[in-house]
Motif scaffolding. Structure first.
Motif, PDB file in Angstrom:
ATOM      1  N   UNK A  63       0.808  -1.219   0.000  1.00 20.26           N
ATOM      2  CA  UNK A  63       0.000   0.000   0.000  1.00 20.26           C
ATOM      3  C   UNK A  63       0.842   1.271   0.000  1.00 20.26           C
ATOM      4  N   UNK A  64       2.159   1.129   0.166  1.00 21.35           N
ATOM      5  CA  UNK A  64       3.042   2.304   0.247  1.00 21.35           C
ATOM      6  C   UNK A  64       3.632   2.687  -1.110  1.00 21.35           C
ATOM      7  N   UNK A  65       3.255   2.006  -2.175  1.00 16.13           N
ATOM      8  CA  UNK A  65       3.873   2.234  -3.484  1.00 16.13           C
ATOM      9  C   UNK A  65       3.651   3.653  -4.006  1.00 16.13           C
ATOM     10  N   UNK A  66       2.591   4.327  -3.557  1.00 14.67           N
ATOM     11  CA  UNK A  66       2.295   5.671  -4.057  1.00 14.67           C
ATOM     12  C   UNK A  66       2.979   6.780  -3.259  1.00 14.67           C
ATOM     13  N   UNK A 239      -1.611   1.691  17.170  1.00 16.05           N
ATOM     14  CA  UNK A 239      -2.519   0.624  16.736  1.00 16.05           C
ATOM     15  C   UNK A 239      -3.447   1.241  15.694  1.00 16.05           C
ATOM     16  N   UNK A 240      -3.524   0.646  14.512  1.00 17.13           N
ATOM     17  CA  UNK A 240      -4.312   1.240  13.443  1.00 17.13           C
ATOM     18  C   UNK A 240      -5.790   1.319  13.808  1.00 17.13           C
ATOM     19  N   UNK A 241      -6.225   0.575  14.845  1.00 16.41           N
ATOM     20  CA  UNK A 241      -7.633   0.675  15.221  1.00 16.41           C
ATOM     21  C   UNK A 241      -7.955   1.959  15.983  1.00 16.41           C
ATOM     22  N   UNK A 259     -10.813   8.086  15.247  1.00 20.28           N
ATOM     23  CA  UNK A 259     -10.225   9.221  14.547  1.00 20.28           C
ATOM     24  C   UNK A 259     -10.361   9.046  13.039  1.00 20.28           C
ATOM     25  N   UNK A 260     -10.296  10.160  12.328  1.00 21.62           N
ATOM     26  CA  UNK A 260     -10.173  10.106  10.878  1.00 21.62           C
ATOM     27  C   UNK A 260      -8.701   9.974  10.509  1.00 21.62           C
ATOM     28  N   UNK A 261      -8.443   9.563   9.280  1.00 20.51           N
ATOM     29  CA  UNK A 261      -7.056   9.484   8.813  1.00 20.51           C
ATOM     30  C   UNK A 261      -6.398  10.855   8.893  1.00 20.51           C
ATOM     31  N   UNK A 295      -4.554  -0.323   4.575  1.00 23.55           N
ATOM     32  CA  UNK A 295      -3.139  -0.349   4.208  1.00 23.55           C
ATOM     33  C   UNK A 295      -2.624   1.009   3.788  1.00 23.55           C
ATOM     34  N   UNK A 296      -3.414   1.745   3.010  1.00 28.33           N
ATOM     35  CA  UNK A 296      -2.999   3.080   2.565  1.00 28.33           C
ATOM     36  C   UNK A 296      -2.899   4.025   3.746  1.00 28.33           C
ATOM     37  N   UNK A 297      -3.884   3.982   4.651  1.00 22.63           N
ATOM     38  CA  UNK A 297      -3.813   4.822   5.847  1.00 22.63           C
ATOM     39  C   UNK A 297      -2.563   4.502   6.654  1.00 22.63           C
ATOM     40  N   UNK A 298      -2.291   3.205   6.860  1.00 29.60           N
ATOM     41  CA  UNK A 298      -1.120   2.799   7.638  1.00 29.60           C
ATOM     42  C   UNK A 298       0.173   3.234   6.967  1.00 29.60           C
ATOM     43  N   UNK A 299       0.248   3.102   5.631  1.00 31.45           N
ATOM     44  CA  UNK A 299       1.460   3.496   4.918  1.00 31.45           C
ATOM     45  C   UNK A 299       1.727   4.988   5.078  1.00 31.45           C
ATOM     46  N   UNK A 300       0.674   5.796   5.006  1.00 25.77           N
ATOM     47  CA  UNK A 300       0.862   7.240   5.164  1.00 25.77           C
ATOM     48  C   UNK A 300       1.234   7.606   6.597  1.00 25.77           C
TER      49      UNK A 300
END
Length: 314
Positions: A63-66, A239-241, A259-261, A295-300
């Motif tokens: 998910x971190x490719x971008x 924790x991503x949750x 929370x929001x991203x 995954x995108x949220x975690x990568x950012x």
């Protein structure tokens, strides 16, 4: 100083091609040495509800490719001011939690050496305990900034002392945590009793509950966090949750009202300039994800952590 080797150039190799490392960074074996490392701990034997976080590290990498080299929010170039590399995953015993904890501790000690900064991607939150043991060896008791829907200061589950709901109680008992400067952020949802909150406070954690975000400006909350942490060595555990399930469905113990991203990214950016010594990002369970939302949220979030960790370029 040798010029750091940065991510693969997306104008030459399409983002959907090539090796899957975090942010398309070089592997540690390709650079020989590095100042900061991203590494994975694919372990989820400590979960109490949904399994699957063992697949989190590679999901976050994919998910971190971008991600791109320049961070405009912090005017930072986290991959240009120091060498950052992907150290791959550590292999741990999925059937023996105590052995796994020992393996993670030894691997973190070896990877951190005398100066490296580690960003660890889990895996479930059990892994925070061995990571904090290594930080304590280097810095003494550290201020823990813990972003989570849950306290993770419970005593045991089914008599087991090591689970993803117990790492900060064990860390407190072992004297790894600075009792005067640690903090939970994003706590919400039902608890077993009022005693859960009282015991968490006794273990040294102040708390910003999720309901506070509905009534308090974000900058004020950031000021509260910075005041609590002060100049102490700070370990960040996310924790991503802590995110609402609408922003992170792919996790093992989701709680509504998170929370929001955008809020979490701003909170991490608000740590810039503090004495951060390391971080982890845990509980991404891709089997429950949709369109890589989690995954995108975690990568950012990981990218922002790299931007504010020592010599992050901000």
């Amino acid at each position: 100083m040798t010029e750091p080797i940065g991510p693969v150039d997306a104008t030459r190799v399409p983002r959907y091609g090539g090796d899957t490392t975090f942010a398309r960074l070089p592997r540690l074996s390709e650079v020989g040495d590095a100042d900061a490392l991203v590494w994975g701990v694919p372990f989820d034997t400590g979960v109490s509800y949904r399994p699957g976080a063992r697949f989190g590290p590679n999901h976050v990498r994919q998910s971190s490719r971008l991600l791109r080299p320049y961070n405009p929010a912090l005017d930072a170039e986290p991959f240009a001011v120091r060498q950052v590399a992907d150290a791959g995953d550590v292999g741990v015993n999925p059937f023996d939690i105590d052995e796994a904890i020992s393996t993670i501790e030894a691997a973190a000690r070896d990877l951190s050496g005398t100066r490296r900064t580690l960003l660890t991607v889990g895996g479930d939150h059990t892994i925070a305990l061995p990571l904090l043991r290594v930080q304590h060896e280097r810095h003494g008791p550290v201020a823990v900034l813990h972003f989570d829907a849950h306290l993770d200061t419970w005593d045991t589950y089914f008599g087991a002392p090591h689970t993803h709901g117990t790492p900060f109680r064990r860390a407190s008992e072992e004297g790894l945590i600075d009792f005067d400067h640690s903090m939970h952020v994003g706590i919400r949802g039902p608890l077993y009793s009022r005693l859960d909150l009282d015991e968490s406070e006794r273990m040294g954690f102040a708390a910003v509950h999720c309901r506070d975000f509905a009534r308090t400006p974000l900058d004020t909350i950031i000021d509260r966090i910075r005041t609590r942490l002060g100049t102490r060595p700070v370990y960040v555990s996310i924790d991503i949750d802590v995110l609402d399930p609408g922003f992170a469905p792919g996790t093992g113990t989701p709680e509504a009202g998170g929370l929001s991203s955008r809020e979490l990214l701003e909170l991490v950016r608000g740590l810039d300039g503090l004495n951060l010594v390391g971080a982890d990002l845990v509980e991404v369970a891709p089997a429950y994800d949709h369109a890589e939302i989690t995954g995108i949220a975690a990568a950012h979030v990981a990218y922002e952590l790299l931007s504010v960790l020592p010599n992050g370029g901000a």
